[in-house]
Motif scaffolding. Structure first.
Motif, PDB file in Angstrom:
ATOM      1  N   ILE A 115       5.889 -11.761 -13.208  1.00 46.43           N
ATOM      2  CA  ILE A 115       5.465 -10.407 -12.878  1.00 46.43           C
ATOM      3  C   ILE A 115       6.455  -9.434 -13.519  1.00 46.43           C
ATOM      4  O   ILE A 115       7.666  -9.563 -13.332  1.00 46.43           O
ATOM      5  N   GLU A 116       5.938  -8.456 -14.265  1.00 43.92           N
ATOM      6  CA  GLU A 116       6.795  -7.541 -15.012  1.00 43.92           C
ATOM      7  C   GLU A 116       6.567  -6.093 -14.576  1.00 43.92           C
ATOM      8  O   GLU A 116       5.460  -5.720 -14.190  1.00 43.92           O
ATOM      9  N   GLN A 117       7.620  -5.305 -14.674  1.00 44.75           N
ATOM     10  CA  GLN A 117       7.502  -3.869 -14.450  1.00 44.75           C
ATOM     11  C   GLN A 117       8.429  -3.146 -15.424  1.00 44.75           C
ATOM     12  O   GLN A 117       9.573  -3.566 -15.619  1.00 44.75           O
ATOM     13  N   ARG A 118       7.919  -2.077 -16.015  1.00 40.81           N
ATOM     14  CA  ARG A 118       8.741  -1.276 -16.921  1.00 40.81           C
ATOM     15  C   ARG A 118       8.742   0.175 -16.457  1.00 40.81           C
ATOM     16  O   ARG A 118       7.687   0.773 -16.231  1.00 40.81           O
ATOM     17  N   LEU A 119       9.943   0.739 -16.330  1.00 32.79           N
ATOM     18  CA  LEU A 119      10.126   2.154 -16.044  1.00 32.79           C
ATOM     19  C   LEU A 119      10.769   2.778 -17.274  1.00 32.79           C
ATOM     20  O   LEU A 119      11.790   2.268 -17.762  1.00 32.79           O
ATOM     21  N   SER A 120      10.212   3.856 -17.774  1.00 30.86           N
ATOM     22  CA  SER A 120      10.727   4.431 -19.019  1.00 30.86           C
ATOM     23  C   SER A 120      10.666   5.950 -19.016  1.00 30.86           C
ATOM     24  O   SER A 120       9.762   6.550 -18.422  1.00 30.86           O
ATOM     25  N   ASP A 121      11.655   6.547 -19.684  1.00 32.35           N
ATOM     26  CA  ASP A 121      11.731   7.998 -19.890  1.00 32.35           C
ATOM     27  C   ASP A 121      11.779   8.792 -18.583  1.00 32.35           C
ATOM     28  O   ASP A 121      11.563  10.007 -18.590  1.00 32.35           O
ATOM     29  N   GLY A 122      12.026   8.116 -17.467  1.00 33.05           N
ATOM     30  CA  GLY A 122      12.052   8.803 -16.193  1.00 33.05           C
ATOM     31  C   GLY A 122      10.706   9.318 -15.751  1.00 33.05           C
ATOM     32  O   GLY A 122      10.592  10.056 -14.765  1.00 33.05           O
ATOM     33  N   LYS A 123       9.639   8.895 -16.445  1.00 32.32           N
ATOM     34  CA  LYS A 123       8.317   9.443 -16.177  1.00 32.32           C
ATOM     35  C   LYS A 123       7.208   8.394 -16.080  1.00 32.32           C
ATOM     36  O   LYS A 123       6.163   8.651 -15.481  1.00 32.32           O
ATOM     37  N   VAL A 124       7.402   7.254 -16.719  1.00 33.33           N
ATOM     38  CA  VAL A 124       6.314   6.288 -16.874  1.00 33.33           C
ATOM     39  C   VAL A 124       6.610   4.984 -16.123  1.00 33.33           C
ATOM     40  O   VAL A 124       7.714   4.445 -16.185  1.00 33.33           O
ATOM     41  N   LEU A 125       5.591   4.496 -15.424  1.00 32.89           N
ATOM     42  CA  LEU A 125       5.647   3.212 -14.723  1.00 32.89           C
ATOM     43  C   LEU A 125       4.525   2.326 -15.239  1.00 32.89           C
ATOM     44  O   LEU A 125       3.365   2.734 -15.281  1.00 32.89           O
ATOM     45  N   GLU A 126       4.887   1.090 -15.635  1.00 32.09           N
ATOM     46  CA  GLU A 126       3.890   0.128 -16.106  1.00 32.09           C
ATOM     47  C   GLU A 126       4.121  -1.211 -15.414  1.00 32.09           C
ATOM     48  O   GLU A 126       5.218  -1.759 -15.472  1.00 32.09           O
ATOM     49  N   ASN A 127       3.095  -1.713 -14.763  1.00 34.00           N
ATOM     50  CA  ASN A 127       3.139  -3.040 -14.147  1.00 34.00           C
ATOM     51  C   ASN A 127       2.240  -3.984 -14.935  1.00 34.00           C
ATOM     52  O   ASN A 127       1.132  -3.605 -15.334  1.00 34.00           O
ATOM     53  N   TRP A 128       2.696  -5.207 -15.126  1.00 33.56           N
ATOM     54  CA  TRP A 128       1.907  -6.160 -15.906  1.00 33.56           C
ATOM     55  C   TRP A 128       2.026  -7.553 -15.301  1.00 33.56           C
ATOM     56  O   TRP A 128       3.132  -8.038 -15.037  1.00 33.56           O
ATOM     57  N   ILE A 129       0.870  -8.183 -15.060  1.00 33.66           N
ATOM     58  CA  ILE A 129       0.802  -9.558 -14.576  1.00 33.66           C
ATOM     59  C   ILE A 129       0.120 -10.392 -15.653  1.00 33.66           C
ATOM     60  O   ILE A 129      -1.115 -10.392 -15.766  1.00 33.66           O
ATOM     61  N   PRO A 130       0.875 -11.097 -16.492  1.00 26.28           N
ATOM     62  CA  PRO A 130       0.259 -11.926 -17.535  1.00 26.28           C
ATOM     63  C   PRO A 130      -0.327 -13.198 -16.942  1.00 26.28           C
ATOM     64  O   PRO A 130       0.291 -13.839 -16.091  1.00 26.28           O
ATOM     65  N   PHE A 131      -1.532 -13.570 -17.393  1.00 25.43           N
ATOM     66  CA  PHE A 131      -2.177 -14.786 -16.909  1.00 25.43           C
ATOM     67  C   PHE A 131      -1.767 -15.969 -17.774  1.00 25.43           C
ATOM     68  O   PHE A 131      -1.601 -15.828 -19.000  1.00 25.43           O
ATOM     69  N   VAL A 132      -1.629 -17.136 -17.163  1.00 24.01           N
ATOM     70  CA  VAL A 132      -1.173 -18.312 -17.901  1.00 24.01           C
ATOM     71  C   VAL A 132      -2.179 -18.741 -18.968  1.00 24.01           C
ATOM     72  O   VAL A 132      -1.811 -19.372 -19.959  1.00 24.01           O
ATOM     73  N   ARG A 133      -3.448 -18.400 -18.795  1.00 27.71           N
ATOM     74  CA  ARG A 133      -4.476 -18.783 -19.762  1.00 27.71           C
ATOM     75  C   ARG A 133      -4.818 -17.639 -20.720  1.00 27.71           C
ATOM     76  O   ARG A 133      -5.832 -17.668 -21.406  1.00 27.71           O
ATOM     77  N   GLY A 134      -3.953 -16.639 -20.748  1.00 25.04           N
ATOM     78  CA  GLY A 134      -4.183 -15.504 -21.641  1.00 25.04           C
ATOM     79  C   GLY A 134      -4.710 -14.297 -20.899  1.00 25.04           C
ATOM     80  O   GLY A 134      -5.346 -14.412 -19.852  1.00 25.04           O
ATOM     81  N   GLY A 135      -4.438 -13.124 -21.465  1.00 19.92           N
ATOM     82  CA  GLY A 135      -4.857 -11.898 -20.805  1.00 19.92           C
ATOM     83  C   GLY A 135      -3.904 -11.527 -19.679  1.00 19.92           C
ATOM     84  O   GLY A 135      -2.778 -12.033 -19.585  1.00 19.92           O
ATOM     85  N   GLY A 136      -4.381 -10.656 -18.791  1.00 22.47           N
ATOM     86  CA  GLY A 136      -3.542 -10.240 -17.678  1.00 22.47           C
ATOM     87  C   GLY A 136      -4.102  -9.005 -17.003  1.00 22.47           C
ATOM     88  O   GLY A 136      -5.182  -8.504 -17.357  1.00 22.47           O
ATOM     89  N   PHE A 137      -3.381  -8.538 -16.035  1.00 22.23           N
ATOM     90  CA  PHE A 137      -3.789  -7.333 -15.307  1.00 22.23           C
ATOM     91  C   PHE A 137      -2.632  -6.359 -15.294  1.00 22.23           C
ATOM     92  O   PHE A 137      -1.496  -6.726 -14.974  1.00 22.23           O
ATOM     93  N   GLY A 138      -2.896  -5.096 -15.663  1.00 24.22           N
ATOM     94  CA  GLY A 138      -1.828  -4.115 -15.719  1.00 24.22           C
ATOM     95  C   GLY A 138      -2.268  -2.748 -15.241  1.00 24.22           C
ATOM     96  O   GLY A 138      -3.454  -2.409 -15.263  1.00 24.22           O
ATOM     97  N   VAL A 139      -1.301  -1.965 -14.794  1.00 27.79           N
ATOM     98  CA  VAL A 139      -1.554  -0.584 -14.386  1.00 27.79           C
ATOM     99  C   VAL A 139      -0.486   0.314 -14.981  1.00 27.79           C
ATOM    100  O   VAL A 139       0.638  -0.115 -15.265  1.00 27.79           O
TER     101      VAL A 139
END
Length: 242
Positions: free
Chosen positions: A147-171
């Protein structure tokens, strides 16, 4: 195909939680929101000690305390990492209690005075452990192992759940340090609001979702490698910087 159906079902059931890894208006855990303020009182005496000697002694004790704190922090972090690793994807009451105990000891030793505005917060983070049952579903069922999360520029939040079979879900969404009516904040709380979400299931296509909610998280511990959050769903998020 049954795996695909399960993914759709859990996504629609858990989108609000997955989005933030926090997204309601509840209060965070009771034991982790105690702000401690210390003060030093200096008493003037008639002793004829030189200012040099006083400064030297103050520096000596200060260095000793700092070294002691660093050692204590490292020991607690090692215990926390071990517990997170052995409990990855699980959140039973005994596990949560054990993790809360370690957090309550780390919080007063937090080396970052204002985490919500610190540059240390702005980076890519890997989730080591969370109490969020919707997130843990992906780990327990083998849909994802990271499970990954990136915070950048003090303004942007990105969450990413990569699937083991490819693809994923992100917000994706926006973040900002929380402020009160007087225009100041406690330095712990970050508010967020989501603007988009995307489900990528490979050959079955990519699906976009509308904005999915807002909330906040309190960063009760932050250093160069470890971040501990409590969020508006009374959940815990423990991350390690990448």
């Amino acid at each position: 195909m049954s795996v695909l159906v399960n993914i759709f079902l859990v996504l629609f059931a858990s989108i609000p939680a997955v989005c933030c890894f926090s997204s309601s208006s509840l209060h965070s855990s009771k034991l982790l929101h105690q702000h401690q303020h210390t003060s030093k009182t200096t008493t003037t005496t008639q002793l004829h000690a030189s200012s040099f000697n006083l400064n030297f002694l103050d520096s000596l004790f200060s260095t000793s305390n700092n070294n002691s704190n660093k050692s204590q922090i490292q020991q607690l972090k090692t215990q926390l990492y071990t517990t997170c690793q052995s409990s990855y994807g699980l959140s039973t009451p005994p596990i949560r209690s054990s993790i809360e105990s370690l957090i309550s000891q780390l919080q007063p030793l937090n080396p970052t005075s204002s985490p919500s505005t610190s540059k240390l917060l702005q980076r890519k983070w890997i989730v080591l452990w969370t109490s969020e049952k919707e997130i843990n579903f992906f780990l327990e069922k083998g849909i994802s192992t990271r499970i990954e999360q990136r915070l950048s520029d003090g303004k942007v939040l990105e969450n990413w759940i990569p699937f083991v079979r490819g693809g994923g879900f992100g917000v994706t969404g926006s973040i900002q340090p929380a402020v009160n009516s007087s225009g100041s904040g406690d330095g712990l709380r970050t508010e967020f609001k989501f603007s988009s979400a995307k489900l990528d299931i490979g050959k079955w296509g990519t699906y976009n979702f509308p904005p999915l909610g807002e909330g906040w998280f309190d960063t009760v511990y932050l250093d160069e490698e470890l971040r501990i959050d409590l969020n508006s769903r009374n959940d815990i998020l423990i991350c390690r910087g990448e």
